[in-house]
Scaffold this motif. Structure first.
Motif, PDB file in Angstrom:
ATOM      1  N   GLU A  98       0.657  -1.054  -0.018  1.00  0.00           N
ATOM      2  CA  GLU A  98      -0.056   0.036   0.105  1.00  0.00           C
ATOM      3  C   GLU A  98       0.653   1.105   0.139  1.00  0.00           C
ATOM      4  O   GLU A  98       0.627   2.312  -0.828  1.00  0.00           O
ATOM      5  CB  GLU A  98      -0.767  -0.234   1.130  1.00  0.00           C
ATOM      6  CG  GLU A  98      -2.171  -0.795   1.053  1.00  0.00           C
ATOM      7  CD  GLU A  98      -2.895  -0.706  -0.204  1.00  0.00           C
ATOM      8  OE1 GLU A  98      -3.714   0.358  -0.198  1.00  0.00           O
ATOM      9  OE2 GLU A  98      -2.986  -1.384  -1.158  1.00  0.00           O
ATOM     10  N   SER A  99       2.036   1.202   0.773  1.00  0.00           N
ATOM     11  CA  SER A  99       2.934   2.547   0.834  1.00  0.00           C
ATOM     12  C   SER A  99       3.429   2.461  -0.679  1.00  0.00           C
ATOM     13  O   SER A  99       3.741   3.828  -1.063  1.00  0.00           O
ATOM     14  CB  SER A  99       3.980   2.127   1.841  1.00  0.00           C
ATOM     15  OG  SER A  99       3.402   1.939   3.160  1.00  0.00           O
ATOM     16  N   PHE A 100       3.758   1.535  -1.400  1.00  0.00           N
ATOM     17  CA  PHE A 100       4.142   1.762  -2.739  1.00  0.00           C
ATOM     18  C   PHE A 100       3.320   2.290  -3.702  1.00  0.00           C
ATOM     19  O   PHE A 100       3.643   3.295  -4.426  1.00  0.00           O
ATOM     20  CB  PHE A 100       4.494   0.460  -3.136  1.00  0.00           C
ATOM     21  CG  PHE A 100       5.177   0.567  -4.725  1.00  0.00           C
ATOM     22  CD1 PHE A 100       6.527   0.813  -4.912  1.00  0.00           C
ATOM     23  CD2 PHE A 100       4.110   0.355  -5.661  1.00  0.00           C
ATOM     24  CE1 PHE A 100       7.159   0.925  -6.367  1.00  0.00           C
ATOM     25  CE2 PHE A 100       4.658   0.081  -7.082  1.00  0.00           C
ATOM     26  CZ  PHE A 100       6.162   0.618  -7.261  1.00  0.00           C
ATOM     27  N   PHE A 101       2.131   1.855  -3.827  1.00  0.00           N
ATOM     28  CA  PHE A 101       0.865   2.717  -4.435  1.00  0.00           C
ATOM     29  C   PHE A 101       0.546   4.101  -4.007  1.00  0.00           C
ATOM     30  O   PHE A 101       0.294   4.943  -4.417  1.00  0.00           O
ATOM     31  CB  PHE A 101      -0.064   1.652  -4.481  1.00  0.00           C
ATOM     32  CG  PHE A 101       0.111   0.463  -5.513  1.00  0.00           C
ATOM     33  CD1 PHE A 101       0.064   0.897  -6.877  1.00  0.00           C
ATOM     34  CD2 PHE A 101       0.187  -0.679  -5.099  1.00  0.00           C
ATOM     35  CE1 PHE A 101       0.476  -0.363  -7.719  1.00  0.00           C
ATOM     36  CE2 PHE A 101       0.362  -1.787  -5.771  1.00  0.00           C
ATOM     37  CZ  PHE A 101       0.540  -1.439  -7.188  1.00  0.00           C
TER      38      PHE A 101
ATOM     39  N   LYS B 183       0.200   6.886 -10.749  1.00  0.00           N
ATOM     40  CA  LYS B 183       0.985   6.336 -11.861  1.00  0.00           C
ATOM     41  C   LYS B 183       2.125   5.560 -11.416  1.00  0.00           C
ATOM     42  O   LYS B 183       3.224   5.954 -11.037  1.00  0.00           O
ATOM     43  CB  LYS B 183       1.483   7.546 -12.646  1.00  0.00           C
ATOM     44  CG  LYS B 183       0.428   8.225 -13.364  1.00  0.00           C
ATOM     45  CD  LYS B 183       1.118   9.482 -14.084  1.00  0.00           C
ATOM     46  CE  LYS B 183      -0.009  10.331 -14.932  1.00  0.00           C
ATOM     47  NZ  LYS B 183       0.286  11.555 -15.501  1.00  0.00           N
ATOM     48  N   SER B 184       1.853   4.333 -11.031  1.00  0.00           N
ATOM     49  CA  SER B 184       2.607   3.477 -10.516  1.00  0.00           C
ATOM     50  C   SER B 184       4.045   3.100 -11.470  1.00  0.00           C
ATOM     51  O   SER B 184       3.821   2.821 -12.384  1.00  0.00           O
ATOM     52  CB  SER B 184       2.098   2.355  -9.943  1.00  0.00           C
ATOM     53  OG  SER B 184       1.619   1.473 -11.089  1.00  0.00           O
ATOM     54  N   GLU B 185       5.179   3.024 -10.694  1.00  0.00           N
ATOM     55  CA  GLU B 185       6.319   2.788 -11.646  1.00  0.00           C
ATOM     56  C   GLU B 185       6.807   1.102 -11.014  1.00  0.00           C
ATOM     57  O   GLU B 185       7.746   1.171  -9.954  1.00  0.00           O
ATOM     58  CB  GLU B 185       7.470   3.857 -11.188  1.00  0.00           C
ATOM     59  CG  GLU B 185       6.946   4.916 -11.947  1.00  0.00           C
ATOM     60  CD  GLU B 185       7.990   5.879 -11.583  1.00  0.00           C
ATOM     61  OE1 GLU B 185       9.249   5.694 -12.119  1.00  0.00           O
ATOM     62  OE2 GLU B 185       7.812   7.145 -10.970  1.00  0.00           O
ATOM     63  N   LEU B 186       6.106   0.287 -11.434  1.00  0.00           N
ATOM     64  CA  LEU B 186       6.278  -1.147 -11.018  1.00  0.00           C
ATOM     65  C   LEU B 186       7.721  -1.693 -11.142  1.00  0.00           C
ATOM     66  O   LEU B 186       8.119  -2.442 -10.567  1.00  0.00           O
ATOM     67  CB  LEU B 186       5.221  -1.926 -11.547  1.00  0.00           C
ATOM     68  CG  LEU B 186       3.722  -1.634 -10.759  1.00  0.00           C
ATOM     69  CD1 LEU B 186       2.799  -2.440 -11.490  1.00  0.00           C
ATOM     70  CD2 LEU B 186       3.926  -2.396  -9.406  1.00  0.00           C
ATOM     71  N   ASN B 187       8.399  -0.971 -12.307  1.00  0.00           N
ATOM     72  CA  ASN B 187       9.783  -1.461 -12.768  1.00  0.00           C
ATOM     73  C   ASN B 187      10.853  -1.213 -11.289  1.00  0.00           C
ATOM     74  O   ASN B 187      11.844  -1.599 -11.381  1.00  0.00           O
ATOM     75  CB  ASN B 187      10.296  -0.982 -13.773  1.00  0.00           C
ATOM     76  CG  ASN B 187      10.263   0.816 -13.699  1.00  0.00           C
ATOM     77  OD1 ASN B 187       9.311   1.348 -13.108  1.00  0.00           O
ATOM     78  ND2 ASN B 187      11.241   1.302 -14.429  1.00  0.00           N
TER      79      ASN B 187
ATOM     80  N   LYS C  86      -0.113  -6.805 -12.270  1.00  0.00           N
ATOM     81  CA  LYS C  86       1.509  -6.494 -12.554  1.00  0.00           C
ATOM     82  C   LYS C  86       2.372  -6.805 -11.437  1.00  0.00           C
ATOM     83  O   LYS C  86       3.547  -7.339 -11.516  1.00  0.00           O
ATOM     84  CB  LYS C  86       1.625  -5.192 -13.324  1.00  0.00           C
ATOM     85  CG  LYS C  86       0.806  -4.978 -14.484  1.00  0.00           C
ATOM     86  CD  LYS C  86       1.158  -3.802 -15.295  1.00  0.00           C
ATOM     87  CE  LYS C  86       0.349  -3.671 -16.642  1.00  0.00           C
ATOM     88  NZ  LYS C  86       0.463  -2.026 -16.845  1.00  0.00           N
ATOM     89  N   PHE C  87       2.060  -6.300 -10.279  1.00  0.00           N
ATOM     90  CA  PHE C  87       2.776  -6.575  -9.193  1.00  0.00           C
ATOM     91  C   PHE C  87       3.035  -7.891  -8.649  1.00  0.00           C
ATOM     92  O   PHE C  87       3.925  -8.419  -8.426  1.00  0.00           O
ATOM     93  CB  PHE C  87       2.153  -5.533  -8.131  1.00  0.00           C
ATOM     94  CG  PHE C  87       3.295  -5.344  -6.857  1.00  0.00           C
ATOM     95  CD1 PHE C  87       4.248  -5.906  -6.497  1.00  0.00           C
ATOM     96  CD2 PHE C  87       3.029  -3.869  -6.310  1.00  0.00           C
ATOM     97  CE1 PHE C  87       5.140  -5.820  -5.530  1.00  0.00           C
ATOM     98  CE2 PHE C  87       3.841  -3.641  -5.368  1.00  0.00           C
ATOM     99  CZ  PHE C  87       4.888  -4.594  -4.737  1.00  0.00           C
ATOM    100  N   TYR C  88       1.812  -8.715  -8.788  1.00  0.00           N
ATOM    101  CA  TYR C  88       1.983  -9.997  -8.537  1.00  0.00           C
ATOM    102  C   TYR C  88       2.892 -10.784  -9.484  1.00  0.00           C
ATOM    103  O   TYR C  88       3.762 -11.696  -9.113  1.00  0.00           O
ATOM    104  CB  TYR C  88       0.551 -10.716  -8.734  1.00  0.00           C
ATOM    105  CG  TYR C  88       0.298 -12.097  -9.103  1.00  0.00           C
ATOM    106  CD1 TYR C  88       1.065 -12.887  -7.988  1.00  0.00           C
ATOM    107  CD2 TYR C  88       0.137 -12.434 -10.252  1.00  0.00           C
ATOM    108  CE1 TYR C  88       0.870 -14.565  -8.598  1.00  0.00           C
ATOM    109  CE2 TYR C  88       0.182 -14.111 -10.642  1.00  0.00           C
ATOM    110  CZ  TYR C  88       0.513 -14.780  -9.658  1.00  0.00           C
ATOM    111  OH  TYR C  88       0.789 -16.115 -10.108  1.00  0.00           O
ATOM    112  N   LEU C  89       2.776 -10.446 -10.679  1.00  0.00           N
ATOM    113  CA  LEU C  89       3.486 -11.159 -11.544  1.00  0.00           C
ATOM    114  C   LEU C  89       5.311 -10.826 -11.420  1.00  0.00           C
ATOM    115  O   LEU C  89       5.950 -11.847 -11.788  1.00  0.00           O
ATOM    116  CB  LEU C  89       3.455 -10.592 -13.174  1.00  0.00           C
ATOM    117  CG  LEU C  89       1.880 -11.174 -13.560  1.00  0.00           C
ATOM    118  CD1 LEU C  89       1.493 -10.562 -14.942  1.00  0.00           C
ATOM    119  CD2 LEU C  89       1.990 -12.590 -13.841  1.00  0.00           C
ATOM    120  N   LEU C  90       5.258  -9.627 -11.077  1.00  0.00           N
ATOM    121  CA  LEU C  90       6.925  -9.381 -10.591  1.00  0.00           C
ATOM    122  C   LEU C  90       7.374 -10.113  -9.536  1.00  0.00           C
ATOM    123  O   LEU C  90       8.194 -10.864  -9.404  1.00  0.00           O
ATOM    124  CB  LEU C  90       7.080  -7.769 -10.089  1.00  0.00           C
ATOM    125  CG  LEU C  90       6.958  -6.837 -11.317  1.00  0.00           C
ATOM    126  CD1 LEU C  90       6.904  -5.546 -10.543  1.00  0.00           C
ATOM    127  CD2 LEU C  90       8.223  -6.968 -12.145  1.00  0.00           C
ATOM    128  N   GLY C  91       6.476 -10.402  -8.412  1.00  0.00           N
ATOM    129  CA  GLY C  91       6.546 -11.444  -7.275  1.00  0.00           C
ATOM    130  C   GLY C  91       6.880 -12.829  -7.937  1.00  0.00           C
ATOM    131  O   GLY C  91       7.792 -13.562  -7.245  1.00  0.00           O
TER     132      GLY C  91
END
Length: 196
Positions: free
Chosen positions: A83-86, A93-97, A183-188
């Motif tokens: 939650e802090s990340f988002f 505009k999340s920067e998931l990278n 997308k975050f899940y896929l990174l995990g």
């Protein structure tokens, strides 16, 4: 129905991503589940707006206990980090990278080591010692992050108002939220594969 693969390929990819994860949700969720161990009391909605800090004695209080139930140890920390990340991303505009699981794990380790230290009795329970070792691992932590992202994906889809979609562009807040959670899940998932 508003988006065709040919006319709007980028938007259509988001629809396909969401559809795939909805259609296969149970299987995907079970792949990330922790099947042995125990549950502890968790708040289950830990983010900035639900935390009060009292400066005079350096105490932290959680409010809004609507989702307060038993859950896996460390769940609230994983939830808070996500939650802090988002929450800190301007205009959503999340920067998931920029997700750094190794750095996030350092915060988790501080919590989980204190948890283990204050709950030594669990090691005496059947499979307790084995589970206490498991919750110290990076794979357990990332699986927690994955589980949080997966159920927040479902929560977001449930809150999406498809009637408010514009004809030309997907701008509905909760739909964006759902896509970002996947997308975050896929990174995990990718990180877990590298750790195995």
């Amino acid at each position: 129905r508003k988006y065709s693969k040919e006319k709007k390929p980028e938007e259509y990819k988001k629809i396909e991503l969401v559809k795939y994860h909805l259609d296969n949700y149970k299987k995907i969720y079970n792949e990330n589940s922790v099947t042995k161990g125990f549950y502890v009391i968790n708040h289950n909605d830990v983010f900035d707006a639900n935390i009060l800090y009292r400066e005079k004695d350096n105490k932290i209080f959680l409010i809004d206990h609507e989702y307060f139930i038993l859950n896996l140890p460390g769940h609230d920390i994983a939830y808070y980090l996500i939650e802090s990340f988002f929450y800190n991303e301007p205009e959503y505009k999340s920067e998931l990278n920029k997700v750094d699981f190794d750095k996030l794990f350092l915060y988790y380790e501080v919590f989980i080591n204190k948890f283990i230290e204050s709950n030594k009795f669990i090691e005496n329970e059947e499979s307790g010692k084995e589970f206490m070792e498991l919750i110290k691992t990076k794979i357990y932590f990332i699986k927690l992050m994955n589980l949080v992202n997966l159920y927040l994906f479902i929560w977001s889809i449930g809150n999406t108002d498809f009637n408010k979609w514009e004809q030309n562009e997907i701008k509905e807040f909760f739909f964006i939220h759902a896509v970002d959670r996947i997308k975050f899940y896929l990174l995990g998932k990718e990180k877990i594969e590298k750790l195995k």
